[in-house]
Design an enzyme around this catalytic site. Structure first.
Site, PDB file in Angstrom:
ATOM      1  N   ASN A   7       0.859  -1.185   0.000  1.00 11.78           N
ATOM      2  CA  ASN A   7       0.000   0.000   0.000  1.00 11.78           C
ATOM      3  C   ASN A   7       0.898   1.239   0.000  1.00 11.78           C
ATOM      4  O   ASN A   7       1.438   1.629   1.027  1.00 11.78           O
ATOM      5  CB  ASN A   7      -0.887  -0.047   1.253  1.00 11.78           C
ATOM      6  CG  ASN A   7      -1.831   1.145   1.347  1.00 11.78           C
ATOM      7  OD1 ASN A   7      -1.771   2.059   0.532  1.00 11.78           O
ATOM      8  ND2 ASN A   7      -2.687   1.130   2.353  1.00 11.78           N
ATOM      9  N   ARG A  91      -2.787  -2.033  -3.283  1.00 12.61           N
ATOM     10  CA  ARG A  91      -3.959  -1.192  -3.082  1.00 12.61           C
ATOM     11  C   ARG A  91      -3.855  -0.051  -4.084  1.00 12.61           C
ATOM     12  O   ARG A  91      -2.847   0.654  -4.124  1.00 12.61           O
ATOM     13  CB  ARG A  91      -3.966  -0.634  -1.671  1.00 12.61           C
ATOM     14  CG  ARG A  91      -5.115   0.306  -1.477  1.00 12.61           C
ATOM     15  CD  ARG A  91      -4.998   1.075  -0.211  1.00 12.61           C
ATOM     16  NE  ARG A  91      -6.167   1.924  -0.059  1.00 12.61           N
ATOM     17  CZ  ARG A  91      -6.162   3.059   0.615  1.00 12.61           C
ATOM     18  NH1 ARG A  91      -5.058   3.476   1.196  1.00 12.61           N
ATOM     19  NH2 ARG A  91      -7.245   3.766   0.714  1.00 12.61           N
ATOM     20  N   HIS A 180     -12.883   3.482   0.143  1.00 12.88           N
ATOM     21  CA  HIS A 180     -12.946   2.498   1.250  1.00 12.88           C
ATOM     22  C   HIS A 180     -13.666   1.212   0.823  1.00 12.88           C
ATOM     23  O   HIS A 180     -14.140   0.450   1.673  1.00 12.88           O
ATOM     24  CB  HIS A 180     -13.718   3.051   2.462  1.00 12.88           C
ATOM     25  CG  HIS A 180     -12.961   4.032   3.303  1.00 12.88           C
ATOM     26  ND1 HIS A 180     -13.603   4.991   4.059  1.00 12.88           N
ATOM     27  CD2 HIS A 180     -11.641   4.199   3.541  1.00 12.88           C
ATOM     28  CE1 HIS A 180     -12.709   5.712   4.711  1.00 12.88           C
ATOM     29  NE2 HIS A 180     -11.496   5.254   4.395  1.00 12.88           N
ATOM     30  N   ARG A 241     -11.035  16.379   7.358  1.00 11.63           N
ATOM     31  CA  ARG A 241     -11.866  16.744   6.198  1.00 11.63           C
ATOM     32  C   ARG A 241     -13.269  17.122   6.650  1.00 11.63           C
ATOM     33  O   ARG A 241     -13.826  16.498   7.549  1.00 11.63           O
ATOM     34  CB  ARG A 241     -11.982  15.558   5.226  1.00 11.63           C
ATOM     35  CG  ARG A 241     -10.686  15.190   4.575  1.00 11.63           C
ATOM     36  CD  ARG A 241     -10.866  14.038   3.602  1.00 11.63           C
ATOM     37  NE  ARG A 241      -9.659  13.226   3.591  1.00 11.63           N
ATOM     38  CZ  ARG A 241      -9.634  11.909   3.448  1.00 11.63           C
ATOM     39  NH1 ARG A 241     -10.753  11.231   3.292  1.00 11.63           N
ATOM     40  NH2 ARG A 241      -8.492  11.266   3.451  1.00 11.63           N
ATOM     41  N   GLU A 385      -8.278  -4.817   5.196  1.00 13.72           N
ATOM     42  CA  GLU A 385      -8.171  -4.587   3.756  1.00 13.72           C
ATOM     43  C   GLU A 385      -7.020  -5.387   3.155  1.00 13.72           C
ATOM     44  O   GLU A 385      -7.116  -5.873   2.034  1.00 13.72           O
ATOM     45  CB  GLU A 385      -7.960  -3.088   3.493  1.00 13.72           C
ATOM     46  CG  GLU A 385      -9.212  -2.267   3.774  1.00 13.72           C
ATOM     47  CD  GLU A 385      -8.931  -0.809   4.067  1.00 13.72           C
ATOM     48  OE1 GLU A 385      -8.451  -0.520   5.189  1.00 13.72           O
ATOM     49  OE2 GLU A 385      -9.174   0.033   3.200  1.00 13.72           O
TER      50      GLU A 385
END
Ligand code: ADP
Length: 401
Positions: A7, A91, A180, A241, A385
């Site tokens: 990743n 990823r 996601h 965010r 993940e």
């Protein structure tokens, strides 16, 4: 089957090395501060023993050289030769409208991903660097791309379109993509596995609450809506965010503060969310600690955070015509007792009844936290993940097991 999962972020590379048949993680680690002063590789062996290598890691290729070096080293490694790596899974954040599932990486796939840099200028370039580095260092080993966006490909058009001139969708691909996806797919499937139900028979809402946060409506096994949009900025309130905000407020702030698009993007991506409201931290633990000591803005941030999630749960239950399973995951979803309690408060009308005693004791483990008779099963499922990427990689390279 030994699969290396990679990743790549802008200045870091996380990795996990699986032996899938034996369900073992042989090693994992992270390269940090790539291209900066003080770069290092932190490697953890299967035994839990950790080793640190400091060095001049100028770019992602050198970072991956470090990783391959430690995996095959006599002293700290777990393989005697790099030939033992059967495949590498990456990823990749953005798969655009092209990729609805994970794919074997070919030259053509790489060319398409190059095109998507425009859509994900922060994320796809480092993902591609990882792919190029593996190709240069161990060219014979097959590589697979697993996309954050792919799971959301099943969203119907009325859910993914924005109400802007249709021509802009056609011209620039402006639409909701959602992110996601690998996490939402993993936790929804795992929740169904734990409950012993077929995913194609239930309506699930998953809440991935970490530094980034998103909710997903999964109807009969398919994502039908999700809160992140064209970029990961939309939807829930996140660490830094803003999530949803009136576009009118954005242009007003830009006018008043005399800032351009770049500064505005930094403002809403890096200085907003929990950090923006509290002025103290983006970390939910620190915010909770300050709120417990009476900090009003931290208390407000917590209420806003929980309320936004609650609104999405209501919206998705309405959109799907009901909900059977509600799943919490991500650092906050897995560990924060009070967030789960705050989100579920007053949702009894929907059939959501959590058992506060069970909820109280659950941190980072798979558990059903709803009461025995709750119509909606509320669950905590730690995300994984990396495992999902490893399994997809194996399935694509060697056929589905
Ligand atoms: P990322 O999106 O970067 O992968 P994580 O999923 O690790 O982030 O989530 C980070 C968030 O999880 C932080 O806000 C942190 O405070 C929160 N978190 C981690 N552990 C706990 C805990 N034990 N209790 C409450 N919150 C936690």
């Amino acid at each position: 089957m030994k699969i290396l999962v990679i990743n790549c972020g802008s200045s870091s590379i996380k990795y996990q090395f699986y032996s899938l048949g034996e369900s073992r993680i042989l090693a994992k680690g992270i390269v940090e501060k790539i291209g900066m002063k003080g770069s290092f590789l932190k490697h953890e062996k299967e035994s839990g023993q950790k080793v640190l290598f400091e060095g001049e890691i100028l770019d992602h290729k050198i970072g991956i050289e470090y990783i391959l070096g430690v995996l095959s080293s006599v002293k700290h490694g777990c393989i005697s030769s790099l030939d033992e790596i059967n495949a590498v899974g990456h990823r990749v954040v953005h798969g655009g409208e092209e990729f609805s599932e994970s794919v074997l990486i070919t030259d053509e796939v790489v060319q398409t991903l190059e095109k998507f840099i425009e859509l994900a200028p922060l994320h796809n370039p480092p993902n591609l660097k990882g792919i190029y580095a593996i190709k240069a260092l161990i060219p014979e080993i097959p590589q697979v791309a697993v996309f954050d966006t792919a799971f959301h490909h099943t969203m119907p058009q009325h859910a993914f379109m924005y109400a802007i001139p249709y021509a802009l969708y056609k011209k620039y691909g402006i639409r909701r993509y959602g992110f996601h996806g690998t996490s939402h797919r993993y936790v929804s499937n795992r929740a169904c596995e734990i409950l012993g139900v077929d995913p194609t028979t239930v309506k699930v809402i998953t809440c991935h609450l970490g530094n980034g946060a998103s909710a997903c409506a999964i109807k009969y096994g398919e994502s039908v809506d999700t809160s992140m949009g064209f970029t990961p900025l939309e939807g829930l309130i996140m660490g830094t965010r803003s999530g949803d905000i009136d576009m009118g407020a954005v242009s007003y702030i830009m006018d008043k503060e005399k800032i351009g698009t770049k500064s505005a993007s930094v403002l809403f991506n890096k200085h907003s969310g929990l950090l923006g409201i509290t002025g103290i931290s983006s970390d939910s633990r620190e915010i909770r600690a300050a709120a417990d000591k009476g900090d009003e803005r931290c208390l407000l941030a917590i209420r806003m955070f929980d309320y936004r999630i609650k609104k999405y749960i209501g919206a998705y239950a309405a959109g799907m015509g009901g909900v059977d399973v509600l799943v919490f995951t991500g650092g906050i979803g897995e560990n924060s007792v009070s967030t789960r309690a705050g989100v579920c408060e007053d949702l009894e009308f929907l059939g959501v009844e959590i058992d506060s005693q069970i909820n109280e004791g659950v941190r980072g483990e798979e558990r059903i936290i709803s009461k025995e008779g709750s119509k909606v099963k509320v669950m905590v499922v730690p995300t994984n993940e990396e495992l999902m990427i490893a399994i997809d990689t194996q399935n694509i390279v060697y056929g589905k097991k």
